[in-house]
Write a protein that holds these residues in place. Structure first.
Motif, PDB file in Angstrom:
ATOM      1  N   SER A   1      34.659-108.271 -28.596  1.00  0.00           N
ATOM      2  CA  SER A   1      35.675-108.553 -29.607  1.00  0.00           C
ATOM      3  C   SER A   1      35.189-108.046 -30.964  1.00  0.00           C
ATOM      4  CB  SER A   1      35.953-110.059 -29.675  1.00  0.00           C
ATOM      5  OG  SER A   1      36.916-110.349 -30.663  1.00  0.00           O
ATOM      6  N   PHE A   2      36.105-107.381 -31.704  1.00  0.00           N
ATOM      7  CA  PHE A   2      35.770-106.860 -33.027  1.00  0.00           C
ATOM      8  C   PHE A   2      36.941-107.089 -33.977  1.00  0.00           C
ATOM      9  CE2 PHE A   2      33.240-104.077 -30.241  1.00  0.00           C
ATOM     10  CZ  PHE A   2      31.990-104.171 -30.837  1.00  0.00           C
ATOM     11  N   LYS A   3      36.609-107.252 -35.248  1.00  0.00           N
ATOM     12  CA  LYS A   3      37.612-107.265 -36.321  1.00  0.00           C
ATOM     13  C   LYS A   3      37.515-105.941 -37.071  1.00  0.00           C
ATOM     14  CE  LYS A   3      39.364-111.547 -36.248  1.00  0.00           C
ATOM     15  NZ  LYS A   3      40.791-111.823 -36.100  1.00  0.00           N
ATOM     16  N   ASP A   4      38.619-105.259 -37.232  1.00  0.00           N
ATOM     17  CA  ASP A   4      38.680-103.977 -37.961  1.00  0.00           C
ATOM     18  C   ASP A   4      37.610-102.986 -37.504  1.00  0.00           C
ATOM     19  OD1 ASP A   4      40.831-104.851 -39.631  1.00  0.00           O
ATOM     20  OD2 ASP A   4      39.378-106.005 -40.800  1.00  0.00           O
ATOM     21  N   PRO A   5      37.505-102.708 -36.212  1.00  0.00           N
ATOM     22  CA  PRO A   5      36.476-101.765 -35.769  1.00  0.00           C
ATOM     23  C   PRO A   5      36.907-100.315 -35.994  1.00  0.00           C
ATOM     24  CG  PRO A   5      37.770-102.452 -33.898  1.00  0.00           C
ATOM     25  CD  PRO A   5      38.329-103.196 -35.095  1.00  0.00           C
ATOM     26  N   LYS A   6      35.930 -99.430 -36.110  1.00  0.00           N
ATOM     27  CA  LYS A   6      36.184 -97.999 -36.090  1.00  0.00           C
ATOM     28  C   LYS A   6      36.210 -97.553 -34.620  1.00  0.00           C
ATOM     29  CE  LYS A   6      36.164 -97.289 -40.570  1.00  0.00           C
ATOM     30  NZ  LYS A   6      37.394 -96.878 -41.273  1.00  0.00           N
ATOM     31  N   VAL A   7      37.191 -96.716 -34.273  1.00  0.00           N
ATOM     32  CA  VAL A   7      37.371 -96.295 -32.883  1.00  0.00           C
ATOM     33  C   VAL A   7      37.190 -94.785 -32.802  1.00  0.00           C
ATOM     34  CG1 VAL A   7      38.942 -96.258 -30.900  1.00  0.00           C
ATOM     35  CG2 VAL A   7      39.018 -98.167 -32.524  1.00  0.00           C
ATOM     36  N   VAL A   8      36.355 -94.322 -31.876  1.00  0.00           N
ATOM     37  CA  VAL A   8      36.190 -92.891 -31.663  1.00  0.00           C
ATOM     38  C   VAL A   8      36.657 -92.555 -30.245  1.00  0.00           C
ATOM     39  CG1 VAL A   8      33.774 -93.119 -30.888  1.00  0.00           C
ATOM     40  CG2 VAL A   8      34.593 -90.928 -31.798  1.00  0.00           C
ATOM     41  N   CYS A   9      37.455 -91.503 -30.127  1.00  0.00           N
ATOM     42  CA  CYS A   9      38.005 -91.071 -28.833  1.00  0.00           C
ATOM     43  C   CYS A   9      37.398 -89.716 -28.474  1.00  0.00           C
ATOM     44  CB  CYS A   9      39.523 -90.960 -28.910  1.00  0.00           C
ATOM     45  SG  CYS A   9      40.350 -92.512 -29.290  1.00  0.00           S
ATOM     46  N   LEU A  10      36.825 -89.639 -27.301  1.00  0.00           N
ATOM     47  CA  LEU A  10      36.071 -88.450 -26.908  1.00  0.00           C
ATOM     48  C   LEU A  10      36.632 -87.813 -25.649  1.00  0.00           C
ATOM     49  CD1 LEU A  10      32.448 -89.911 -27.259  1.00  0.00           C
ATOM     50  CD2 LEU A  10      33.666 -88.526 -28.941  1.00  0.00           C
TER      51      LEU A  10
ATOM     52  N   GLU B   1      37.360 -89.174 -41.076  1.00  0.00           N
ATOM     53  CA  GLU B   1      38.802 -88.991 -40.821  1.00  0.00           C
ATOM     54  C   GLU B   1      39.122 -88.810 -39.342  1.00  0.00           C
ATOM     55  OE1 GLU B   1      37.291 -84.925 -42.431  1.00  0.00           O
ATOM     56  OE2 GLU B   1      36.956 -87.074 -42.820  1.00  0.00           O
ATOM     57  N   HIS B   2      38.093 -88.559 -38.527  1.00  0.00           N
ATOM     58  CA  HIS B   2      38.313 -88.424 -37.079  1.00  0.00           C
ATOM     59  C   HIS B   2      38.395 -89.780 -36.384  1.00  0.00           C
ATOM     60  CE1 HIS B   2      36.192 -84.258 -37.463  1.00  0.00           C
ATOM     61  NE2 HIS B   2      37.474 -84.208 -37.803  1.00  0.00           N
ATOM     62  N   LEU B   3      37.969 -90.837 -37.061  1.00  0.00           N
ATOM     63  CA  LEU B   3      37.918 -92.172 -36.456  1.00  0.00           C
ATOM     64  C   LEU B   3      39.247 -92.904 -36.666  1.00  0.00           C
ATOM     65  CD1 LEU B   3      34.372 -93.313 -37.647  1.00  0.00           C
ATOM     66  CD2 LEU B   3      34.982 -92.168 -35.518  1.00  0.00           C
ATOM     67  N   GLY B   4      39.576 -93.749 -35.714  1.00  0.00           N
ATOM     68  CA  GLY B   4      40.747 -94.604 -35.847  1.00  0.00           C
ATOM     69  C   GLY B   4      40.315 -96.034 -36.100  1.00  0.00           C
ATOM     70  N   THR B   5      41.300 -96.908 -36.293  1.00  0.00           N
ATOM     71  CA  THR B   5      40.964 -98.312 -36.507  1.00  0.00           C
ATOM     72  C   THR B   5      42.105 -99.196 -36.044  1.00  0.00           C
ATOM     73  OG1 THR B   5      40.189 -99.928 -38.138  1.00  0.00           O
ATOM     74  CG2 THR B   5      41.920 -98.414 -38.846  1.00  0.00           C
ATOM     75  N   CYS B   6      41.819-100.468 -35.888  1.00  0.00           N
ATOM     76  CA  CYS B   6      42.849-101.475 -35.581  1.00  0.00           C
ATOM     77  C   CYS B   6      42.374-102.801 -36.157  1.00  0.00           C
ATOM     78  CB  CYS B   6      43.103-101.574 -34.075  1.00  0.00           C
ATOM     79  SG  CYS B   6      41.692-102.129 -33.110  1.00  0.00           S
TER      80      CYS B   6
ATOM     81  N   ALA C   1      24.330 -89.541 -32.734  1.00  0.00           N
ATOM     82  CA  ALA C   1      25.419 -89.090 -33.612  1.00  0.00           C
ATOM     83  C   ALA C   1      26.579 -90.070 -33.586  1.00  0.00           C
ATOM     84  CB  ALA C   1      25.878 -87.701 -33.186  1.00  0.00           C
ATOM     85  N   LEU C   2      26.912 -90.605 -32.413  1.00  0.00           N
ATOM     86  CA  LEU C   2      28.002 -91.580 -32.301  1.00  0.00           C
ATOM     87  C   LEU C   2      27.649 -92.863 -33.035  1.00  0.00           C
ATOM     88  CD1 LEU C   2      28.961 -91.031 -28.548  1.00  0.00           C
ATOM     89  CD2 LEU C   2      30.380 -90.507 -30.530  1.00  0.00           C
TER      90      LEU C   2
ATOM     91  N   GLN D   1      47.621 -92.370 -30.775  1.00  0.00           N
ATOM     92  CA  GLN D   1      48.836 -92.588 -31.561  1.00  0.00           C
ATOM     93  C   GLN D   1      48.747 -93.888 -32.364  1.00  0.00           C
ATOM     94  OE1 GLN D   1      51.652 -90.855 -31.957  1.00  0.00           O
ATOM     95  NE2 GLN D   1      51.249 -89.144 -30.573  1.00  0.00           N
ATOM     96  N   ALA D   2      48.160 -94.932 -31.755  1.00  0.00           N
ATOM     97  CA  ALA D   2      48.159 -96.252 -32.384  1.00  0.00           C
ATOM     98  C   ALA D   2      47.098 -96.373 -33.471  1.00  0.00           C
ATOM     99  CB  ALA D   2      47.934 -97.330 -31.319  1.00  0.00           C
ATOM    100  N   THR D   3      45.887 -95.881 -33.209  1.00  0.00           N
ATOM    101  CA  THR D   3      44.779 -96.104 -34.136  1.00  0.00           C
ATOM    102  C   THR D   3      44.643 -95.020 -35.184  1.00  0.00           C
ATOM    103  OG1 THR D   3      43.201 -94.970 -32.691  1.00  0.00           O
ATOM    104  CG2 THR D   3      43.500 -97.342 -32.343  1.00  0.00           C
ATOM    105  N   GLY D   4      45.265 -93.862 -34.942  1.00  0.00           N
ATOM    106  CA  GLY D   4      45.129 -92.757 -35.882  1.00  0.00           C
ATOM    107  C   GLY D   4      43.887 -91.917 -35.650  1.00  0.00           C
ATOM    108  N   ALA D   5      43.200 -92.120 -34.534  1.00  0.00           N
ATOM    109  CA  ALA D   5      42.015 -91.328 -34.211  1.00  0.00           C
ATOM    110  C   ALA D   5      42.444 -89.950 -33.710  1.00  0.00           C
ATOM    111  CB  ALA D   5      41.181 -92.039 -33.150  1.00  0.00           C
ATOM    112  N   SER D   6      41.458 -89.058 -33.597  1.00  0.00           N
ATOM    113  CA  SER D   6      41.715 -87.754 -32.987  1.00  0.00           C
ATOM    114  C   SER D   6      40.655 -87.511 -31.920  1.00  0.00           C
ATOM    115  CB  SER D   6      41.697 -86.640 -34.035  1.00  0.00           C
ATOM    116  OG  SER D   6      40.488 -86.642 -34.763  1.00  0.00           O
ATOM    117  N   ILE D   7      41.057 -86.919 -30.812  1.00  0.00           N
ATOM    118  CA  ILE D   7      40.136 -86.734 -29.688  1.00  0.00           C
ATOM    119  C   ILE D   7      39.112 -85.653 -30.038  1.00  0.00           C
ATOM    120  CG2 ILE D   7      39.963 -86.013 -27.283  1.00  0.00           C
ATOM    121  CD1 ILE D   7      42.670 -87.252 -26.774  1.00  0.00           C
ATOM    122  N   GLN D   8      37.831 -85.977 -29.850  1.00  0.00           N
ATOM    123  CA  GLN D   8      36.732 -85.069 -30.159  1.00  0.00           C
ATOM    124  C   GLN D   8      36.122 -84.523 -28.868  1.00  0.00           C
ATOM    125  OE1 GLN D   8      35.896 -84.461 -33.596  1.00  0.00           O
ATOM    126  NE2 GLN D   8      37.880 -85.504 -33.630  1.00  0.00           N
ATOM    127  N   SER D   9      35.821 -83.230 -28.873  1.00  0.00           N
ATOM    128  CA  SER D   9      35.194 -82.627 -27.696  1.00  0.00           C
ATOM    129  C   SER D   9      33.712 -82.359 -27.927  1.00  0.00           C
ATOM    130  CB  SER D   9      35.899 -81.319 -27.335  1.00  0.00           C
ATOM    131  OG  SER D   9      35.917 -80.447 -28.451  1.00  0.00           O
TER     132      SER D   9
END
Length: 558
Positions: free
Chosen positions: A233-242, A342-347, A282-283, A326-334
């Motif tokens: 469980s997290f409050k206001d976490p940064k989300v990275v999508c890979l 700016e590549h990270l999303g949040t909720c 790096a992550l 779409q929900a968090t505003g993240a962008s998929i990183q390869s």
């Protein structure tokens, strides 16, 4: 050279080819379509029954959704298959009204069959049907009510409730209509992509235990050792999508590395470890607390993240990942080497929690939320699957209503008004043989209220007579009243449907009927002939057993 006055026989088609043509072929095709209609017409309306369908593998499906029935029926008659294909197009375009298309198309063919038998040219019938169809569409657009200035949410909930009235969930329609409207309104209002509404099914519990998640929820993915040590469980976490595999790679097959000393081999092994550690480091430095990847995240990475209070999930399904983006505003990183803020999303809140017998990951309070998730509960898989199909119809209706806020009354009111209009027009303005065709189409429209009454156990003849009288008096929204077994003003009773559904249903039904009437010859090659196929000549009316191999209601297994 003389042949004794006789024309020689010239064989053009291969021996064994079945060639059927003429008026008898058209009637045979009509009868085949009536067999399909007979299968689905009992499912129409709020009191329609369900079909239990069993495929060749023994899988059971209980449904009254027309699109599902059309998909599961294994129709072998080529003309009847045309009808099922056009019915599916209604589902793709509007999302509801598939049963109405089949019932209406079958009734139109039934009404014009006597003209075919009497020797009237198919082209004359087709021309009359197309003219009647265009007049019907114009009449619907003339009488429809625009709801753009009214309370949008209230209107959409009434439309969703009408769409659900014939479904399994109509007893809980108040609960689900709010869920459906919230789901559609959470989407980007410019494109309204219903695929961004995730539907997750969890057996167990009651229907009212279903959840609407204003964000993303998906089932816990496959996890390695160390997963349980990660925070959940997290409050206001940064989300990275890979789209990166965080796992030690095994050597390639037949790879060969020549080394002179053991230290050189050790250097190769260390390099492999260093590569993955650089990715993980790096992550960690990016500040992300939730790491998601479409590819596997191995046990080494899982333990690494657990030691640093980071949550990770690998092998996330593509559609779930797309909705997280779409929900968090993240962008998929390869790659992991250049991850910027700016590549990270949040909720607002991330949590993994138990739903029934499954664990789900929830992303809620997303700032860029243009997606949502419906978590459906129920006692059996077939039951939840039917709930999903019902919600799909309601979602599509609400989506179309947002784009075109024109409505008409349901319960047969719209069809009866158009039928009365066409009867009056044909009597006054059409003098030649097309008059009979237009009147036949007008009569065919009455099949909708008649079938609604039959399925509800009402006296169809009495109610239809009363409806005809009301519509001649100018009460354009008089329709079947299912509560009091009579007639009522269905616009005042909030039995609403988008006018687009009616327009599309009439156009699709007439298109199917015209296509079938225009075919007067069928050529079947011996190799492609189905072993269980129906005879092409003289198919008797209602011979559903020979037209379809799918087992619907009352259909014996072959």
């Amino acid at each position: 050279m003389s042949f004794g006055g006789q024309t020689p026989t010239i064989i053009v088609l291969k021996e064994g080819t079945d060639q059927s043509q003429g008026r008898g072929q058209i009637i045979s095709n009509i009868n085949a379509c009536l067999a399909v209609q007979a299968t689905v017409k009992g499912t129409l309306g709020p009191y329609g029954g369900d079909l239990l369908m069993v495929d060749e593998n023994g899988k059971q499906t209980i449904t009254n959704d027309g699109a599902t029935v059309m998909r599961l029926l294994d129709v072998v008659h080529p003309a009847a298959r045309v009808l099922t294909d056009i019915a599916r197009s209604q589902d793709a375009e509007v999302g509801d009204g598939t049963t109405s298309v089949v019932v209406l198309a079958g009734e139109v063919l039934k009404e014009v069959r006597e003209f075919v038998e009497a020797g009237v040219s198919s082209q004359v019938i087709i021309k009359g049907l197309r003219r009647a169809s265009q007049m019907a569409v114009n009449k619907i657009q003339e009488i429809c009510v625009n709801t753009a200035k009214s309370n949008q949410r209230d209107t959409l909930q009434k439309l969703a409730a009408t769409a659900m009235s014939s479904k399994l969930i109509h007893r809980n329609s108040e609960f689900f209509t709010k869920m459906v409207v919230d789901a559609v309104l959470s989407l980007d209002q410019d494109d309204l992509n219903e695929k961004l509404i995730g539907v997750k099914k969890v057996t167990g519990g009651a229907l009212q235990d279903s959840l609407f998640v204003n964000g993303v929820a998906f089932k816990k993915t496959f996890s390695y050792a160390g997963f349980e040590q990660q925070p959940k469980s997290f409050k206001d976490p940064k989300v990275v999508c890979l789209n990166v595999e965080l796992e030690l790679k095994s050597e390639k097959d037949n790879a060969e590395v020549r080394v002179e000393q053991v230290s050189e081999y050790q250097a190769i092994v260390d390099a492999e470890w260093q590569i993955i550690f650089n990715k993980l480091e790096a992550l960690h430095k990016s500040g992300a607390k939730v790491v998601l990847s479409k590819l596997p995240i191995g046990d080494l990475a899982t333990q690494y993240f657990a030691d640093r209070d980071i949550f990770c999930a690998g092998r996330v399904a593509s559609d779930d990942m797309e909705r997280v983006v779409q929900a968090t505003g993240a962008s998929i990183q390869s790659t992991c080497s250049d991850i910027r803020p700016e590549h990270l999303g949040t909720c607002e809140h991330f949590e993994e929690r138990q739903i029934g017998g499954e664990r789900f990951n929830f992303f809620e309070g997303c700032p860029a939320a243009k997606t949502c998730t419906l978590v459906l509960r129920g006692g059996a898989e077939q039951f939840i699957a039917e709930v999903e199909r019902s919600l799909h119809d309601a979602i599509m209706i609400v989506k179309r209503a947002i784009r075109r806020p024109n409505i008409v009354a349901g319960g047969g009111a719209c069809e009866m008004e158009v039928s009365a209009y066409l009867h009056g027009f044909a009597d006054k303005s059409v003098a030649h043989k097309q008059q009979a065709i237009i009147k036949a189409f007008a009569k065919a429209l009455e099949v909708i209220p008649r079938q609604l009454c039959d399925n509800a156990g009402f006296d169809a003849t009495d109610i239809l007579n009363r409806l005809r009288v009301e519509h001649r008096r100018g009460n354009i929204w008089a329709g079947v009243d299912f509560v009091n077994e009579g007639i009522a003003n269905n616009l005042d009773n909030y039995v609403w449907e988008p006018s687009l559904v009616k327009v599309n249903a009439i156009q699709a039904a007439v298109e199917a009927a015209c296509l079938i009437l225009s075919v007067d010859e069928t050529i079947k090659n011996e190799e492609s002939r189905q072993p269980e196929g129906p005879p092409q000549r003289g198919l008797p009316p209602g011979a559903a057993q020979r037209v379809m191999r799918g087992r619907g209601r009352g259909m014996p297994r072959r």
